[in-house]
Design a protein around this motif. Structure first.
Motif, PDB file in Angstrom:
ATOM      1  N   UNK A 247     110.418  56.060 -59.575  1.00  0.00           N
ATOM      2  CA  UNK A 247     111.232  56.826 -60.527  1.00  0.00           C
ATOM      3  C   UNK A 247     110.926  56.471 -61.976  1.00  0.00           C
ATOM      4  N   UNK A 248     110.129  55.442 -62.191  1.00  0.00           N
ATOM      5  CA  UNK A 248     109.765  55.055 -63.555  1.00  0.00           C
ATOM      6  C   UNK A 248     108.816  56.090 -64.166  1.00  0.00           C
ATOM      7  N   UNK A 249     108.784  56.112 -65.498  1.00  0.00           N
ATOM      8  CA  UNK A 249     107.966  57.083 -66.211  1.00  0.00           C
ATOM      9  C   UNK A 249     106.789  56.386 -66.891  1.00  0.00           C
ATOM     10  N   UNK A 250     105.705  57.134 -67.014  1.00  0.00           N
ATOM     11  CA  UNK A 250     104.500  56.642 -67.666  1.00  0.00           C
ATOM     12  C   UNK A 250     103.732  57.842 -68.199  1.00  0.00           C
ATOM     13  N   UNK A 251     102.807  57.642 -69.125  1.00  0.00           N
ATOM     14  CA  UNK A 251     102.026  58.779 -69.632  1.00  0.00           C
ATOM     15  C   UNK A 251     101.226  59.438 -68.517  1.00  0.00           C
ATOM     16  N   UNK A 252     101.188  60.755 -68.538  1.00  0.00           N
ATOM     17  CA  UNK A 252     100.424  61.484 -67.519  1.00  0.00           C
ATOM     18  C   UNK A 252      98.956  61.077 -67.570  1.00  0.00           C
ATOM     19  N   UNK A 253      98.336  61.022 -66.395  1.00  0.00           N
ATOM     20  CA  UNK A 253      96.928  60.681 -66.257  1.00  0.00           C
ATOM     21  C   UNK A 253      96.614  59.298 -66.832  1.00  0.00           C
ATOM     22  N   UNK A 254      97.452  58.331 -66.508  1.00  0.00           N
ATOM     23  CA  UNK A 254      97.157  56.955 -66.885  1.00  0.00           C
ATOM     24  C   UNK A 254      96.823  56.097 -65.662  1.00  0.00           C
ATOM     25  N   UNK A 255      97.418  56.408 -64.512  1.00  0.00           N
ATOM     26  CA  UNK A 255      97.084  55.683 -63.282  1.00  0.00           C
ATOM     27  C   UNK A 255      95.880  56.302 -62.577  1.00  0.00           C
ATOM     28  N   UNK A 256      95.807  57.634 -62.539  1.00  0.00           N
ATOM     29  CA  UNK A 256      94.720  58.291 -61.814  1.00  0.00           C
ATOM     30  C   UNK A 256      93.332  57.892 -62.310  1.00  0.00           C
ATOM     31  N   UNK A 257      93.099  57.775 -63.633  1.00  0.00           N
ATOM     32  CA  UNK A 257      91.774  57.315 -64.074  1.00  0.00           C
ATOM     33  C   UNK A 257      91.461  55.890 -63.628  1.00  0.00           C
ATOM     34  N   UNK A 258      92.487  55.034 -63.482  1.00  0.00           N
ATOM     35  CA  UNK A 258      92.249  53.680 -62.993  1.00  0.00           C
ATOM     36  C   UNK A 258      91.773  53.705 -61.536  1.00  0.00           C
ATOM     37  N   UNK A 259      92.390  54.571 -60.741  1.00  0.00           N
ATOM     38  CA  UNK A 259      91.957  54.719 -59.349  1.00  0.00           C
ATOM     39  C   UNK A 259      90.561  55.332 -59.295  1.00  0.00           C
ATOM     40  N   UNK A 260      90.299  56.266 -60.189  1.00  0.00           N
ATOM     41  CA  UNK A 260      88.966  56.879 -60.255  1.00  0.00           C
ATOM     42  C   UNK A 260      87.908  55.828 -60.562  1.00  0.00           C
ATOM     43  N   UNK A 261      88.210  54.930 -61.501  1.00  0.00           N
ATOM     44  CA  UNK A 261      87.270  53.848 -61.817  1.00  0.00           C
ATOM     45  C   UNK A 261      87.090  52.915 -60.631  1.00  0.00           C
ATOM     46  N   UNK A 262      88.219  52.606 -59.962  1.00  0.00           N
ATOM     47  CA  UNK A 262      88.148  51.671 -58.832  1.00  0.00           C
ATOM     48  C   UNK A 262      87.256  52.212 -57.721  1.00  0.00           C
ATOM     49  N   UNK A 263      87.301  53.518 -57.510  1.00  0.00           N
ATOM     50  CA  UNK A 263      86.468  54.111 -56.461  1.00  0.00           C
ATOM     51  C   UNK A 263      85.029  54.281 -56.939  1.00  0.00           C
ATOM     52  N   UNK A 264      84.867  54.859 -58.128  1.00  0.00           N
ATOM     53  CA  UNK A 264      83.523  55.167 -58.604  1.00  0.00           C
ATOM     54  C   UNK A 264      82.698  53.951 -58.946  1.00  0.00           C
ATOM     55  N   UNK A 265      83.313  52.926 -59.532  1.00  0.00           N
ATOM     56  CA  UNK A 265      82.571  51.741 -59.958  1.00  0.00           C
ATOM     57  C   UNK A 265      82.702  50.579 -58.976  1.00  0.00           C
ATOM     58  N   UNK A 266      83.481  50.788 -57.923  1.00  0.00           N
ATOM     59  CA  UNK A 266      83.661  49.722 -56.948  1.00  0.00           C
ATOM     60  C   UNK A 266      83.280  50.131 -55.548  1.00  0.00           C
ATOM     61  N   UNK A 267      84.186  50.871 -54.879  1.00  0.00           N
ATOM     62  CA  UNK A 267      83.996  51.211 -53.471  1.00  0.00           C
ATOM     63  C   UNK A 267      82.731  52.037 -53.243  1.00  0.00           C
ATOM     64  N   UNK A 268      82.501  53.036 -54.096  1.00  0.00           N
ATOM     65  CA  UNK A 268      81.365  53.940 -53.879  1.00  0.00           C
ATOM     66  C   UNK A 268      80.024  53.228 -53.984  1.00  0.00           C
ATOM     67  N   UNK A 269      79.968  52.065 -54.607  1.00  0.00           N
ATOM     68  CA  UNK A 269      78.698  51.363 -54.804  1.00  0.00           C
ATOM     69  C   UNK A 269      78.431  50.313 -53.718  1.00  0.00           C
ATOM     70  N   UNK A 270      79.384  50.199 -52.802  1.00  0.00           N
ATOM     71  CA  UNK A 270      79.222  49.243 -51.701  1.00  0.00           C
ATOM     72  C   UNK A 270      78.823  49.986 -50.436  1.00  0.00           C
ATOM     73  N   UNK A 271      77.742  49.601 -49.772  1.00  0.00           N
ATOM     74  CA  UNK A 271      77.324  50.307 -48.549  1.00  0.00           C
ATOM     75  C   UNK A 271      78.420  50.330 -47.489  1.00  0.00           C
ATOM     76  N   UNK A 272      79.164  49.249 -47.371  1.00  0.00           N
ATOM     77  CA  UNK A 272      80.223  49.188 -46.375  1.00  0.00           C
ATOM     78  C   UNK A 272      81.553  49.724 -46.899  1.00  0.00           C
TER      79      UNK A 272
END
Length: 354
Positions: A247-272
């Motif tokens: 229920x807390x508020x935060x600026x729109x599109x502030x968490x989603x880019x963090x998840x995008x970075x976590x996937x693009x610069x982390x998970x996607x670069x690992x073969x497993x």
């Protein structure tokens, strides 16, 4: 349409106790100047007391008049409200000065009227009010103009930061959809709907806005759904969000880019592949978020990660100043971003409390 140079709502709200207190402090300062401007005799303390009472009376009545103007003269233009306020302040001072002169002959205020004619006493009081009121209204005008300019500049910066799109994400998403159209048309349709949701949020013409964490997670789910088509079982998500945090508020599109970075610069670069962990809790008057992802220790750094973090940090600084925090903890095999967003109390609706 209002003129760009004309400050709107320039007059502060004098219906509050804090604002009235400031008016009384200014009146007391004027009383000190006037008392010291006279002869330094044994009657100085009494003269100062009488001046304080006289000017505080003017101050309280002036604050009440400005409160009514603010509340009931809002349809007027800013210039019209300024002129009305100035004339009302002069009228209030003239009225109280006249009452003081007439009643002062029969009370302790006679000390203020010594060696002063009726016209001289009125002219002096109204003249001082004219100068002080003009300076005060000019200050309010310039202050409002500066605030309007600062807010417009902040909105422009926020809109520029929010409107940025990661081209690689868009191309990868479209490629994933294109590959699914022939073999899994239903999944391709779902991916297009998720992509449309994300693009609509990023290119919104309404400008930056605050959303609940639950609403922000809708965008996160849409993005993860698209990336899951490309990464499959290599992408896992571990979400731990409390109900109060949602229920807390935060600026729109502030968490989603963090998840995008976590996937693009982390998970996607690992073969497993790997797991992106998202945690959120409310601690006092702040929302505390953490996004963590695995790292490929021997992989070269990918450009764009730091830029995205700087983008979010700038948006938080523009919105909350030093109260918001974006902290990065980079270890050999794990990358964690912690974000602290203050929760601004919403004004209570007085109509609901009756």
């Amino acid at each position: 349409m209002q003129s760009a140079r004309e400050p709107i709502e320039f007059l502060p709200d004098f219906c509050t106790g804090a604002r009235v207190l400031r008016v009384l402090v200014v009146c007391e300062a004027v009383a000190i100047v006037l008392a010291l401007g006279g002869s330094l005799t044994d009657e100085l303390p009494l003269r100062f007391l009488l001046l304080s009472i006289y000017l505080q009376w003017i101050g309280v009545c002036s604050a009440a008049a400005l409160c009514l103007i603010k509340r009931y003269a809002s349809p007027l233009s800013a210039r019209g409200m300024a002129l009305l306020a100035y004339l009302v302040l002069l009228l209030v001072t003239l009225s109280i000065t006249e009452i003081t002169y007439v009643a002062g002959r029969y009370s302790g205020f006679a000390l203020l009227l010594e060696d002063a004619s009726h016209d001289g006493f009125l002219a002096r009081s109204v003249g001082i009010c004219a100068v002080v009121a003009a300076l005060a209204l000019r200050y309010f005008w310039l202050r409002s103009a500066w605030q309007n300019h600062a807010q417009a500049e902040m909105r422009a910066k926020l809109e520029a930061l929010q409107a940025r799109i990661e081209p690689h994400f868009l191309f990868n998403s479209l490629n994933s959809v294109a590959a699914l159209i022939a073999v899994r048309p239903a999944d391709a349709e779902t991916a297009l709907e998720d992509l449309a949701l994300l693009l609509r949020a990023r290119l919104s013409e309404q400008g930056p806005a605050d959303v609940t964490l639950a609403e922000e997670m809708t965008l996160v789910d849409a993005y993860v759904g698209i990336e899951s088509l490309r990464l499959g079982e290599r992408l896992c998500l571990d979400i731990d969000i409390s109900n109060t945090a949602r229920r807390c508020r935060l600026p729109a599109l502030s968490l989603q880019p963090l998840v995008e970075n976590a996937i693009g610069h982390g998970v996607a670069r690992l073969p497993q592949g790997g797991t992106v962990a998202i945690t959120a809790n409310r601690r006092g008057n702040a929302l505390v978020l953490e996004v963590s992802n695995p790292l490929a220790g021997d992989a070269a750094a990918v450009p764009g990660n730091r830029q995205a973090l700087a983008n979010i940090r700038n948006r938080l600084a523009l919105r909350y100043g030093d109260a918001a925090v974006l902290r990065v903890d980079e270890q050999a095999d794990r990358f964690t971003v912690a974000m602290i967003v203050p929760q601004i109390a919403e004004p209570k609706d007085s109509s609901k409390q009756r």
